[in-house]
Design an enzyme around this catalytic site. Sequence first.
Site, mmCIF file in Angstrom:
data_model
loop_
_atom_site.group_PDB
_atom_site.id
_atom_site.type_symbol
_atom_site.label_atom_id
_atom_site.label_comp_id
_atom_site.label_asym_id
_atom_site.label_seq_id
_atom_site.Cartn_x
_atom_site.Cartn_y
_atom_site.Cartn_z
ATOM 1 N N ASP A 34 0.847 -1.206 0.000
ATOM 2 C CA ASP A 34 0.000 0.000 0.000
ATOM 3 C C ASP A 34 0.876 1.246 0.000
ATOM 4 O OD1 ASP A 34 -2.268 1.519 0.056
ATOM 5 O OD2 ASP A 34 -2.639 1.277 2.200
ATOM 6 N N GLY A 35 0.377 2.308 -0.613
ATOM 7 C CA GLY A 35 1.064 3.598 -0.540
ATOM 8 C C GLY A 35 1.695 4.062 -1.848
ATOM 9 N N TRP A 39 3.138 7.854 -2.446
ATOM 10 C CA TRP A 39 4.550 7.990 -2.830
ATOM 11 C C TRP A 39 4.656 8.931 -4.035
ATOM 12 C CZ3 TRP A 39 7.629 7.255 -7.062
ATOM 13 C CH2 TRP A 39 9.013 7.115 -6.846
ATOM 14 N N HIS A 51 3.154 3.212 -8.920
ATOM 15 C CA HIS A 51 2.979 1.782 -9.194
ATOM 16 C C HIS A 51 4.245 1.206 -9.852
ATOM 17 C CE1 HIS A 51 -1.074 2.075 -7.883
ATOM 18 N NE2 HIS A 51 -1.553 2.697 -8.943
ATOM 19 N N SER A 79 -7.159 -5.720 -5.946
ATOM 20 C CA SER A 79 -8.317 -6.229 -5.203
ATOM 21 C C SER A 79 -9.599 -6.089 -6.031
ATOM 22 C CB SER A 79 -8.474 -5.440 -3.893
ATOM 23 O OG SER A 79 -8.912 -4.126 -4.185
ATOM 24 N N ARG A 85 -11.349 2.080 -9.563
ATOM 25 C CA ARG A 85 -10.378 3.156 -9.869
ATOM 26 C C ARG A 85 -10.552 3.624 -11.322
ATOM 27 N NH1 ARG A 85 -4.845 2.386 -6.488
ATOM 28 N NH2 ARG A 85 -5.908 1.924 -4.544
ATOM 29 N N LEU A 145 10.402 -21.130 -4.261
ATOM 30 C CA LEU A 145 9.465 -20.130 -3.720
ATOM 31 C C LEU A 145 8.192 -20.127 -4.554
ATOM 32 C CD1 LEU A 145 8.831 -17.515 -1.997
ATOM 33 C CD2 LEU A 145 9.927 -16.217 -3.822
ATOM 34 N N ARG A 198 1.879 -5.109 6.214
ATOM 35 C CA ARG A 198 1.159 -4.051 5.494
ATOM 36 C C ARG A 198 2.001 -2.786 5.520
ATOM 37 N NH1 ARG A 198 -5.025 -2.483 4.684
ATOM 38 N NH2 ARG A 198 -4.569 -0.749 3.295
ATOM 39 N N SER A 206 -8.250 -5.105 4.971
ATOM 40 C CA SER A 206 -8.749 -4.785 3.620
ATOM 41 C C SER A 206 -9.142 -6.008 2.796
ATOM 42 C CB SER A 206 -7.715 -3.952 2.855
ATOM 43 O OG SER A 206 -7.511 -2.727 3.494
HETATM 44 C C1 FPP Z 1 -1.613 0.253 -3.474
HETATM 45 O O1 FPP Z 1 -1.223 1.565 -3.655
HETATM 46 C C2 FPP Z 1 -1.172 -0.650 -4.496
HETATM 47 C C3 FPP Z 1 -1.951 -1.202 -5.478
HETATM 48 C C4 FPP Z 1 -3.357 -0.882 -5.684
HETATM 49 C C5 FPP Z 1 -1.468 -2.184 -6.424
HETATM 50 C C6 FPP Z 1 -0.181 -2.867 -6.156
HETATM 51 C C7 FPP Z 1 0.592 -2.760 -7.382
HETATM 52 C C8 FPP Z 1 1.926 -2.721 -7.484
HETATM 53 C C9 FPP Z 1 2.836 -2.885 -6.349
HETATM 54 C C10 FPP Z 1 2.559 -2.444 -8.792
HETATM 55 C C11 FPP Z 1 2.772 -3.554 -9.722
HETATM 56 C C12 FPP Z 1 2.592 -4.899 -9.217
HETATM 57 C C13 FPP Z 1 3.232 -5.970 -9.674
HETATM 58 C C14 FPP Z 1 2.895 -7.256 -9.077
HETATM 59 C C15 FPP Z 1 4.255 -5.908 -10.713
HETATM 60 P P1 FPP Z 1 -2.328 2.685 -3.697
HETATM 61 O O2 FPP Z 1 -2.459 3.109 -5.123
HETATM 62 O O3 FPP Z 1 -3.577 2.200 -3.056
HETATM 63 O O4 FPP Z 1 -1.653 3.803 -2.833
HETATM 64 P P2 FPP Z 1 -2.366 4.950 -1.971
HETATM 65 O O5 FPP Z 1 -3.143 4.259 -0.892
HETATM 66 O O6 FPP Z 1 -1.221 5.734 -1.456
HETATM 67 O O7 FPP Z 1 -3.229 5.729 -2.924
#
Ligand code: FPP
Length: 253
Positions: A34-35, A39, A51, A79, A85, A145, A198, A206
């Site tokens: 998350d985050g 970022w 991302h 999710s 989104r 793994l 997390r 979540s």
């Molecule tokens: C949460 O950040 C992250 C996601 C919704 C998706 C996770 C995706 C990645 C780590 C990138 C690519 C993944 C792979 C497996 C290559 P957020 O957008 O909810 O952040 P925020 O809460 O700060 O808005």
Amino acid sequence: MTPSKEELERLSEAQLLELVDRDYVPNHVAIIMDGNGRWARKRNLRRIFGHRQGADAVRNAVKACRELDIRYLTLYAFSVENWSRPKEEISALMKLLEGFLRKEKKEMIAEGIRLNAIGRLEDLPTSTQEEVAQTKEATKDGDELLLTMALSYGGRTEILEAVRRMMDAGVEPKEVNEENFHRYLYTDGIPDPDLLIRTSGEMRISNFLIWQVAYSEIYITPTLWPDFARRDLYEAVIEFQSRERRFGGLGKD
Ligand code: FPP
């Protein structure tokens, strides 16, 4: 005595690695990444840049797990709620995932990493489904793994689908027990997570693996996912090792 969080932060990555008890590493680590958005916002960038950086953090987390000989890593990559989104963000995320798998396939095979995917995979764009299927096939002999990506995943959906499949299979009410039920979940054959991480400081599950994390140790770090480095995983494992797991009983498991 385990060093405090502040003391751990002052140590180098090599020193952290030395602190890890190799005989008691978690078998299965699950991560709510998350985050990414925050970022990017902090840097005045569009969310997709967060991302992208997040995908690099995934690479680091996988490497750290291999280093510690952790056998199962499950990542919450998308999710069921994430479908709400903006369309552009969803499609950028799917492309990112496809590119990640395409690029990493060779190294995954070399490292003995087997890809697995859980969730409503049928909801994903065809190109993503195909890349996931090809990577699963290409890495199927990996036995170091098991890397599980949760995609279009929801814990409640998983449980409801399990109930439906159980009923379809004609399971009698008296045969319904925890072990039996586990077989109908997406995670059939995968041990429950020992450690749930997390990032970005939120104190929520979540809808992630809600059945499976019943007894997991939870580790929450303020670090935003794109900043999550190998050392962060080592710190989480050191903290995990300092806790006593009780499983609701009195003694150590
Ligand atoms: C949460 O950040 C992250 C996601 C919704 C998706 C996770 C995706 C990645 C780590 C990138 C690519 C993944 C792979 C497996 C290559 P957020 O957008 O909810 O952040 P925020 O809460 O700060 O808005």
